[in-house]
Design a protein around this motif. Sequence first.
Motif: not given
Length: 108
Positions: A36-37, A42-44, A91-93, A103-105
């Motif tokens: 998730a980006v 903090g909005r998706l 490695q893209l995550l 922020e990547l989750r």
Amino acid sequence: MTDTPNPRFYDYVTPITVSRGESYDFKATGPVRRAAVHDRVGRLLGHVWTDDRQAAGFTRIEDPEPDMAYAGGRMRQILAHAYKSGVPASQLLDPALYAPDFELRPDA
């Protein structure tokens, strides 16, 4: 006057990719992982995905707010830069590729 946003902001169905030859393939050749980006508040915004081989992309959320339109273009730039820098699809995550703008989750 209506409160309805311009319909062009709702063109969210097509995954965003970069032209062939300039980025990762847009068709996965196996199972994909995604993350998730989120924006700085903090909005998706959507999800970055990869098949860990040679395909990757970004898919926006279904109902983006008008001010989220920049995310697709910025993701295109990030993925194109990673590709040109030789970052393998596996490695893209890595959240560091998207910081500090996003922020990547990783999904569990």
